[in-house]
Design an enzyme around this catalytic site. Structure first.
Site, PDB file in Angstrom:
ATOM      1  N   GLU A   1       0.844  -1.197   0.000  1.00 31.27           N
ATOM      2  CA  GLU A   1       0.000   0.000   0.000  1.00 31.27           C
ATOM      3  C   GLU A   1       0.880   1.247   0.000  1.00 31.27           C
ATOM      4  O   GLU A   1       1.999   1.221   0.510  1.00 31.27           O
ATOM      5  CB  GLU A   1      -0.938  -0.002   1.216  1.00 31.27           C
ATOM      6  CG  GLU A   1      -0.259  -0.347   2.515  1.00 31.27           C
ATOM      7  CD  GLU A   1      -1.238  -0.571   3.681  1.00 31.27           C
ATOM      8  OE1 GLU A   1      -1.277   0.304   4.552  1.00 31.27           O
ATOM      9  OE2 GLU A   1      -1.943  -1.597   3.697  1.00 31.27           O
TER      10      GLU A   1
ATOM     11  N   LYS B   1       2.785   4.607   0.858  1.00 32.25           N
ATOM     12  CA  LYS B   1       3.203   5.220   2.114  1.00 32.25           C
ATOM     13  C   LYS B   1       2.874   6.699   2.019  1.00 32.25           C
ATOM     14  O   LYS B   1       3.519   7.451   1.285  1.00 32.25           O
ATOM     15  CB  LYS B   1       4.698   5.002   2.336  1.00 32.25           C
ATOM     16  CG  LYS B   1       5.188   5.533   3.671  1.00 32.25           C
ATOM     17  CD  LYS B   1       6.597   5.041   3.933  1.00 32.25           C
ATOM     18  CE  LYS B   1       7.123   5.447   5.287  1.00 32.25           C
ATOM     19  NZ  LYS B   1       7.072   6.874   5.559  1.00 32.25           N
TER      20      LYS B   1
ATOM     21  N   ASP C   1       2.610  10.522   2.828  1.00 30.07           N
ATOM     22  CA  ASP C   1       3.512  11.463   3.475  1.00 30.07           C
ATOM     23  C   ASP C   1       2.680  12.458   4.271  1.00 30.07           C
ATOM     24  O   ASP C   1       2.391  13.556   3.807  1.00 30.07           O
ATOM     25  CB  ASP C   1       4.349  12.174   2.405  1.00 30.07           C
ATOM     26  CG  ASP C   1       5.637  12.715   2.980  1.00 30.07           C
ATOM     27  OD1 ASP C   1       5.893  12.490   4.185  1.00 30.07           O
ATOM     28  OD2 ASP C   1       6.377  13.362   2.236  1.00 30.07           O
TER      29      ASP C   1
ATOM     30  N   TYR D   1      -4.812   2.422   8.151  1.00 30.11           N
ATOM     31  CA  TYR D   1      -4.044   1.274   7.673  1.00 30.11           C
ATOM     32  C   TYR D   1      -3.501   0.360   8.780  1.00 30.11           C
ATOM     33  O   TYR D   1      -2.741  -0.544   8.495  1.00 30.11           O
ATOM     34  CB  TYR D   1      -2.886   1.739   6.803  1.00 30.11           C
ATOM     35  CG  TYR D   1      -2.021   2.814   7.448  1.00 30.11           C
ATOM     36  CD1 TYR D   1      -1.244   2.526   8.567  1.00 30.11           C
ATOM     37  CD2 TYR D   1      -1.999   4.117   6.944  1.00 30.11           C
ATOM     38  CE1 TYR D   1      -0.475   3.500   9.174  1.00 30.11           C
ATOM     39  CE2 TYR D   1      -1.225   5.090   7.544  1.00 30.11           C
ATOM     40  CZ  TYR D   1      -0.469   4.771   8.650  1.00 30.11           C
ATOM     41  OH  TYR D   1       0.290   5.737   9.258  1.00 30.11           O
TER      42      TYR D   1
ATOM     43  N   LYS E   1      11.212   2.855  -0.074  1.00 28.80           N
ATOM     44  CA  LYS E   1      11.175   4.280  -0.384  1.00 28.80           C
ATOM     45  C   LYS E   1      11.383   4.542  -1.874  1.00 28.80           C
ATOM     46  O   LYS E   1      12.100   3.799  -2.550  1.00 28.80           O
ATOM     47  CB  LYS E   1      12.271   5.012   0.409  1.00 28.80           C
ATOM     48  CG  LYS E   1      12.164   4.862   1.911  1.00 28.80           C
ATOM     49  CD  LYS E   1      10.860   5.376   2.468  1.00 28.80           C
ATOM     50  CE  LYS E   1      10.922   6.785   3.004  1.00 28.80           C
ATOM     51  NZ  LYS E   1      11.785   7.025   4.114  1.00 28.80           N
TER      52      LYS E   1
ATOM     53  N   CYS F   1      41.669  19.791  14.694  1.00 30.27           N
ATOM     54  CA  CYS F   1      40.265  20.158  14.898  1.00 30.27           C
ATOM     55  C   CYS F   1      40.084  21.650  14.621  1.00 30.27           C
ATOM     56  O   CYS F   1      40.768  22.485  15.216  1.00 30.27           O
ATOM     57  CB  CYS F   1      39.852  19.844  16.328  1.00 30.27           C
ATOM     58  SG  CYS F   1      38.202  20.450  16.712  1.00 30.27           S
TER      59      CYS F   1
ATOM     60  N   CYS G   1      38.923  23.446  18.229  1.00 25.19           N
ATOM     61  CA  CYS G   1      39.757  23.599  19.418  1.00 25.19           C
ATOM     62  C   CYS G   1      41.244  23.444  19.101  1.00 25.19           C
ATOM     63  O   CYS G   1      42.086  23.606  19.988  1.00 25.19           O
ATOM     64  CB  CYS G   1      39.344  22.597  20.496  1.00 25.19           C
ATOM     65  SG  CYS G   1      39.735  20.895  20.099  1.00 25.19           S
TER      66      CYS G   1
ATOM     67  N   CYS H   1      38.524  14.450  16.426  1.00 27.19           N
ATOM     68  CA  CYS H   1      39.231  15.402  17.271  1.00 27.19           C
ATOM     69  C   CYS H   1      39.556  14.699  18.589  1.00 27.19           C
ATOM     70  O   CYS H   1      38.698  14.040  19.176  1.00 27.19           O
ATOM     71  CB  CYS H   1      38.321  16.605  17.525  1.00 27.19           C
ATOM     72  SG  CYS H   1      38.775  17.572  18.964  1.00 27.19           S
TER      73      CYS H   1
ATOM     74  N   CYS I   1      37.084  20.332  23.820  1.00 27.98           N
ATOM     75  CA  CYS I   1      36.603  20.837  22.523  1.00 27.98           C
ATOM     76  C   CYS I   1      35.166  21.318  22.703  1.00 27.98           C
ATOM     77  O   CYS I   1      34.269  20.536  22.995  1.00 27.98           O
ATOM     78  CB  CYS I   1      36.651  19.732  21.474  1.00 27.98           C
ATOM     79  SG  CYS I   1      35.970  20.257  19.896  1.00 27.98           S
TER      80      CYS I   1
HETATM   81  S1  IVH Z   1       2.234   0.991   8.826  1.00 27.85           S
HETATM   82  C1  IVH Z   1       3.301  -1.197  12.463  1.00 27.85           C
HETATM   83  N1  IVH Z   1       1.250   1.925   6.564  1.00 27.85           N
HETATM   84  O1  IVH Z   1       5.047   5.779   7.842  1.00 27.85           O
HETATM   85  C2  IVH Z   1       2.644  -0.291  11.480  1.00 27.85           C
HETATM   86  N2  IVH Z   1       2.598   3.360   7.886  1.00 27.85           N
HETATM   87  O2  IVH Z   1       7.835   5.177   8.423  1.00 27.85           O
HETATM   88  C3  IVH Z   1       3.448   0.909  11.204  1.00 27.85           C
HETATM   89  N3  IVH Z   1       2.859   5.614   6.977  1.00 27.85           N
HETATM   90  O3  IVH Z   1       4.786   5.955  11.333  1.00 27.85           O
HETATM   91  C4  IVH Z   1       2.905   1.827  10.215  1.00 27.85           C
HETATM   92  N4  IVH Z   1       1.608   5.311   5.187  1.00 27.85           N
HETATM   93  O4  IVH Z   1       3.217   7.410   9.909  1.00 27.85           O
HETATM   94  C5  IVH Z   1       2.005   2.177   7.646  1.00 27.85           C
HETATM   95  N5  IVH Z   1       0.299   2.637   4.568  1.00 27.85           N
HETATM   96  C6  IVH Z   1       1.036   2.888   5.644  1.00 27.85           C
HETATM   97  C7  IVH Z   1       1.635   4.140   5.862  1.00 27.85           C
HETATM   98  C8  IVH Z   1       2.425   4.346   7.002  1.00 27.85           C
HETATM   99  C9  IVH Z   1       2.362   6.169   5.884  1.00 27.85           C
HETATM  100  C10 IVH Z   1       3.742   6.277   7.940  1.00 27.85           C
HETATM  101  C11 IVH Z   1       3.363   6.121   9.396  1.00 27.85           C
HETATM  102  C12 IVH Z   1       4.543   5.463  10.049  1.00 27.85           C
HETATM  103  C13 IVH Z   1       5.643   5.809   9.110  1.00 27.85           C
HETATM  104  C14 IVH Z   1       6.773   4.807   9.210  1.00 27.85           C
END
Ligand code: IVH
Length: 694
Positions: free
Chosen positions: A123, A125, A127, A235, A323, A417, A420, A435, A441
């Site tokens: 699914e 992610k 933002d 989710y 990512k 350094c 310092c 350092c 320092c």
């Molecule tokens: S699952 C154990 N699903 O990403 C479950 N997270 O990097 C943990 N996030 O803190 C989260 N979309 O804020 C999950 N489809 C998705 C998500 C998601 C965004 C965020 C969430 C989490 C962060 C982790």
């Protein structure tokens, strides 16, 4: 302004009314938005005037009089909510290989063998900003932000204003308790429109949709949140009573049926190749999606398997975030400078002509170390490509050679350094110059203090890097213990904090109170705060669990004879995942005289709470030290270790007189023999599982 003595009754009443509103307004700005509009001195003048008028007309004192609320920090921001089940984050995958590794790891852990289907839900992610919303008997009762994962801010009133969030579950027989977790976000179109509106009205504009969503949700006045175009997707779950899903997919469908928005861009995949295909598909459509995403999350579908996998530190083993590649931009590097870190590492920094990368202004980027500079052959004046990947610090990824100035020269990495002047050394095999100045320092000293007060350490509100730098320079805080003596020292000082520019009695008291609030600290947090090289949160926790409290740890590690052959040393590296490198750092730290002074002083001023073992009432293995050896057949080693730790046991790598139990599978060799010699109890895997309840 009319002299108080000359005010008529009517004038006094009118002025008290005005002052009550004005002071409340400034209280709000100060305590809740951290954005005061007037100086402390001006604020104090308002309060004094109010007091003077009230003293002359006591019968005009209003029920909402500011005198009733003197320094009321209860108004400071949101209430706190402790998550019944922690809100986790996710480990990241960047390359296809990481995803294959993830699936392979899951297979190994669950002993699934090479084939056999592994279903994974993929699914997007989102933002945005994560939240947890609690429903009791089908009714929405509370919501919180993630916070540090264990405790978040109470945003019940704010979240209630979101039209996407059902106030009641669409269910005849709702579960007794349901904590739904998800992400609040702002669509790109809504974000642009909001910024336009804000700009027209001279209001605050936001750098990107994520910031806009966060800024809109974290409003103390929910009426403002209500006017902001926020959306959400659900989710995950937290505490649940009276409902159980067999799979994540079923859970998402159930959420949708209950009335929650669930992202339609989700897919049930079989194996790594299938999730990677989904990743590429969404990657191609990313720009057309109405909201920002920064990757794809993969979650193991079967909930019973999720439970077996559990989590490490702060992320589940059964999920991972893949990512998308970072966004890049081109700009000019004006100068390479050197920054000195907490442990003395010299980090080269690229100072850039500011440029926006993926919607965020970037003026500096890390160059990591000497080798990286050589690899890139990056020089002052070069035009460079910078990229930003999620929350990570921006990086320089390449040089545009065609644009290099004719007179450019290679960068000479300093061997002293820059702060310092101490000699810097690059140890064999290390990539970093360090350092050698230690606490003489200033940069190292300051960075250690910043770490000490930071969120995952002492978490002292208002003592961030800016104030620590200033306090260090002024000599108010030079060592950690100075923090806890600040109030006392300041009271008799000729240059008290309250008379410093930008400060006043209210803000100084607020800081002292925040410091006092941290005089009681869990041992593992304390240990992490010390900033011992290589001792992160997870290691600090393990060490705290092993030794229990500070005096025991100090006694074990600061003796003169803790050499590699000593029992104390063996006991330390016997703690799972602590190797010789970490052990050496710990021993060096606790032996050092200056550190001893710091520890003595802190121990005198603080209450360091010994490690609290989990509530493992009835666990037959609580407090016991267990060693697993040989091949386990019902679970992997990792899973067995997890279960044992969850039930309050310590898991060690070698057998000694301190071992309480050895669980031995087929092929067990020297450890089993040692156990027999020492008369340590030995059990088969089956017997062990029978004992801990299957
Ligand atoms: S699952 C154990 N699903 O990403 C479950 N997270 O990097 C943990 N996030 O803190 C989260 N979309 O804020 C999950 N489809 C998705 C998500 C998601 C965004 C965020 C969430 C989490 C962060 C982790």
């Amino acid at each position: 302004m009319t002299d108080v003595a000359a005010l008529t009754r009517e004038e006094a009443a009118a002025e008290l009314d005005r002052l009550a509103r004005e002071i409340a307004h400034h209280d709000r700005l100060y305590h809740q938005q951290d954005a005061p509009e007037i100086s402390d001195a001006e604020y104090d003048a308002l309060k004094r005037r109010n007091d003077a008028i009230e003293a002359r007309f006591p019968d005009l004192v209003r029920p909402d009089s500011p005198t009733h609320k003197v320094g009321a920090p209860a108004a400071a921001g949101f209430g706190k909510v402790r998550h019944a089940i922690p809100m986790l984050s996710l480990d990241n995958a960047f390359a296809d290989e990481d995803v294959h590794d993830f699936v392979a790891r899951v297979r190994r852990f669950l002993k699934l063998g090479e084939d056999g289907a592994v279903e994974i839900v993929a699914e997007p992610k989102i933002d945005g900003l994560s939240f947890s919303a609690r429903y009791e008997n089908g009714r929405f009762v509370q919501a919180a932000t993630r916070g540090d994962g264990a405790e978040g801010e109470d945003i019940t009133a704010n979240l209630r204003t979101l039209k996407d969030l059902p106030d009641r579950l669409h269910a005849l027989f709702p579960p007794e308790v349901l904590e739904v977790r998800g992400e609040v976000y702002m669509s790109r179109a809504d974000f642009l429109a909001l910024n336009e509106r804000q700009a027209e009205r001279g209001g605050k504009t936001f750098a990107n949709p994520r910031n806009a969503a966060a800024g809109s949700l974290r409003q103390l006045d929910p009426k403002i949140t209500a006017q902001r175009p926020l959306s959400l997707f659900c989710y995950a779950w937290g505490e649940v009573k009276g409902y159980e899903a067999a799979t994540h997919w079923d859970f998402l469908e159930q959420l949708r049926d209950w009335g929650f928005p669930v992202n339609p861009e989700r897919k049930l995949c079989k194996g790594a190749d299938a999730v990677l295909a989904f990743y590429r598909d969404i990657g191609e459509r990313r720009a057309q999606l109405p909201y920002d995403i920064d990757g794809i999350v993969y979650k193991l579908n079967r909930v019973d398997w999720q439970k077996r996998l559990g989590f490490v530190s702060r992320a589940p083993r059964w999920a991972i975030a893949h990512k998308f590649p970072a966004e890049q931009a081109m700009t000019v590097l004006t100068r390479i400078t050197i920054q000195v870190g907490r442990t003395g590492v010299l980090t080269p920094v690229a100072n850039l002509e500011p440029v926006t990368v993926g919607g965020v202004m970037v003026g500096r980027a890390t160059l990591h170390n000497e080798d990286e500079i050589a690899r890139l052959d990056v020089r002052d004046g070069d035009t460079v490509i910078v990229q930003r990947a999620g929350d990570v610090i921006p990086q320089v990824v390449g040089v545009v050679l065609e644009k290099r100035p004719a007179d450019s020269a290679p960068f000479a990495f300093p061997h002293t350094c820059p702060t310092c002047g101490s000699t810097a050394v690059r140890e064999d095999g290390a990539v970093a110059w360090r350092c050698t100045g230690g606490l003489i320092c200033p940069d190292q000293a300051v960075e250690r203090l910043i770490h000490f007060a930071s969120r995952n350490a002492f978490d002292i509100e208002g003592l961030g890097d800016k104030n620590i730098r200033a306090f260090y320079e002024e000599g108010r805080i030079r060592a950690p213990q100075d923090i806890f003596r600040l109030r006392d020292k300041d009271t008799g000082s000729l240059t008290p904090l309250r008379s410093k520019e930008g400060w006043g009695p209210v803000s100084a008291t607020k800081l002292y109170d925040a410091i006092d609030a941290r005089r009681t600290v869990p041992f593992e947090r304390f240990l992490f705060a010390l900033g011992i090289p290589q001792v992160g949160q997870a290691t600090a926790r393990l060490v705290a669990q092993h030794y229990g409290d500070l005096p025991t740890l100090r006694a074990a590690l600061s003796a003169e004879d803790v050499g590699p052959d000593s029992d104390a040393y063996k006991d330390l590296i016997n703690v799972e995942t602590i190797g010789p490198a970490v052990a050496d750092e710990l021993i060096a730290f606790f032996r050092e005289d200056h550190n001893k002074q710091v520890l003595d002083a802190l121990a005198a001023d603080l209450t360091i709470v010994p490690f609290e073992r989990k509530d493992v009432a009835g666990s037959p293995i609580a407090g016991k030290t267990i060693v697993f050896t040989g091949t386990l057949e019902r679970m992997s080693r990792g899973e067995a270790k997890n279960r044992a730790q969850d039930m309050g046991a310590k898991v060690a790598g070698t057998v000694s007189a301190k071992t309480d139990l050895v669980v031995a599978g087929p092929g067990a060799g020297s450890k089993l023999k040692k156990a027999e010699e020492l008369g340590v109890a030995v059990m088969t895997e089956d017997a062990f599982f029978d004992m801990i309840g299957g």
